[in-house]
Design an enzyme around this catalytic site. Structure first.
Site, PDB file in Angstrom:
ATOM      1  CG  HIS A  93     -59.397 -43.528  18.385  1.00 46.36           C
ATOM      2  ND1 HIS A  93     -60.758 -43.617  18.148  1.00 46.36           N
ATOM      3  CD2 HIS A  93     -59.282 -42.903  19.588  1.00 46.36           C
ATOM      4  CE1 HIS A  93     -61.418 -43.072  19.151  1.00 46.36           C
ATOM      5  NE2 HIS A  93     -60.537 -42.626  20.042  1.00 46.36           N
ATOM      6  CB  SER A 111     -56.709 -53.775  15.004  1.00 41.84           C
ATOM      7  OG  SER A 111     -57.935 -53.819  15.713  1.00 41.84           O
ATOM      8  CB  THR A 143     -59.545 -54.348  12.578  1.00 42.23           C
ATOM      9  OG1 THR A 143     -60.183 -53.206  12.005  1.00 42.23           O
ATOM     10  CG2 THR A 143     -59.079 -55.263  11.458  1.00 42.23           C
ATOM     11  CG  ASP A 202     -65.461 -45.578  19.045  1.00 41.88           C
ATOM     12  OD1 ASP A 202     -64.663 -44.700  19.411  1.00 41.88           O
ATOM     13  OD2 ASP A 202     -65.210 -46.420  18.158  1.00 41.88           O
ATOM     14  CG  ASN A 240     -60.540 -46.814  20.773  1.00 38.30           C
ATOM     15  OD1 ASN A 240     -60.357 -46.779  21.985  1.00 38.30           O
ATOM     16  ND2 ASN A 240     -61.396 -46.020  20.160  1.00 38.30           N
TER      17      ASN A 240
END
Length: 360
Positions: free
Chosen positions: A232, A235, A278, A83, A275
């Site tokens: 990206h 969360s 968190t 990443d 992605n």
């Protein structure tokens, strides 16, 4: 099933209209939680590690943890992804350590904090693609800088993130540049900037179109219908986890993440990799704080590590189901890196056929 190129998983996701959550990992418990969720939901897996994770865990430890996952779950196809590689050298070292996919993030210079020129980004990304494809490794690139459209600032993740304030133009991927970038570099996947950012503090209010530009994904997908797109900083920052953390001594202020329904909109418009880090950190923290508060006399780490696996597994399984990847692992046939290298060399890896499916 051995480790597989990420391109294999993304192609299958594109052909069947779903997205795959990509989870960042640092230790054994995180990998166990992800793999248990994948087994329960029959989902393909993308395990990804930042430069910080590789330093924290140690190259050999991290590699063998992931190989243990492959051995323990032979029916689940797993891609091992670097990443936010900050330079070609970082990507090359990942390949040497068994990663089957790398991200060359040329949106920032090698210091991982200075916004780079478009020409620099194209140049370093193309270099990595040439080497990676020669050995069958997949490559993700990034165009535009990850950061908040509310503040113009970005949050660092393991030392990766721009400093200062950027304009809206720098924080949103330009569709025309995206077309040129993919043509010039030959990347397998393109991470796009749409207003998301790393960490828990993404938005000060429930995000709308002016601070979360899902419409930009739609436009890029229209221009690049056969390119795998990546979100990206995606969360969702669940309120119940924040409440549980704060109930047991935490001090996390009100904040908002990326709603699942917005991610699902992105998946319908070509997003194949999402992605997430968190949310899993919050799940682990909530479990640890709760366990220690309930039995403060305990000192066996397993007392709080076991529930941390359980809480994180729940988050992962919810994402597998929400993104539509459940039920697909068993449908994917393993293909080796050598086979992919031969396909790249022959020019056989053209655009996969798309099947639009409504994500649950």
């Amino acid at each position: 099933m051995a480790l597989v190129p990420m391109r294999l998983l993304l192609d299958h996701a594109a052909e069947n209209g779903y997205g795959i959550p990509a989870y960042n990992v640092n230790n054994m418990e995180q990998i166990q939680a992800i793999m248990r969720a994948a087994q329960e939901s029959d989902s393909p897996v993308i395990l990804q590690a930042s430069r910080g994770a590789r330093t924290y865990a140690g190259e050999a430890f991290l590699r063998h943890l992931i190989l243990a996952a492959v051995e323990t779950y032979p029916n689940i196809p797993i891609a091992m992804h670097q990443d936010h590689g900050n330079s070609p050298a970082t990507c090359y070292s990942a390949m040497r350590n068994g990663f089957t996919s790398v991200m060359m993030d040329g949106s920032l210079e090698a210091d991982a904090k200075t916004p780079a020129s478009y020409e620099y980004n194209v140049d370093v990304t193309r270099q990595v693609v040439e080497v990676a494809h020669s050995i069958g490794v997949s490559v993700e690139g990034e165009l535009g800088c990850l950061g908040s459209l509310e503040t113009g600032k970005g949050d660092k993740e393991d030392g990766h993130g721009f400093e200062g304030t950027l304009s809206h133009d720098q924080l949103l991927t330009d569709p025309d540049e995206a077309v040129d970038f993919v043509e010039q570099t030959g990347v397998d996947a393109l991470a796009v900037a749409i207003g998301t950012s790393h960490g828990a503090y993404k938005f000060t209010r429930k995000p709308t179109g002016e601070i979360l530009a899902i419409s930009r994904i739609e436009e890029i997908h229209r221009r690049l219908p056969n390119t795998h797109l990546v979100m990206h900083g995606s969360s969702s920052v669940p309120e119940d986890l924040l409440a549980l953390i704060n109930q047991h001594g935490g001090k996390i202020p009100e904040t908002y993440g990326v709603p699942l329904e917005e991610i699902q909109k992105g998946i319908k418009c070509g997003v194949r990799k999402v992605n997430i880090d968190t949310d899993n950190r919050l799940a682990i923290t909530a479990a640890v704080r709760e366990a220690l508060a309930q039995k403060p006399e305990e000192f066996d780490p397993r007392h709080f590590l076991k529930p941390s696996i359980k809480y994180m597994q729940k988050v992962c399984q919810e994402r597998y189901e929400a993104f539509g990847s459940s039920g697909h692992a068993s449908k994917i046939k393993a293909v080796s890196l050598d086979d992919f290298a031969a396909k790249y060399a022959k020019g056989e890896l053209g655009a996969p056929k798309k099947k639009q499916v409504v994500v649950a």
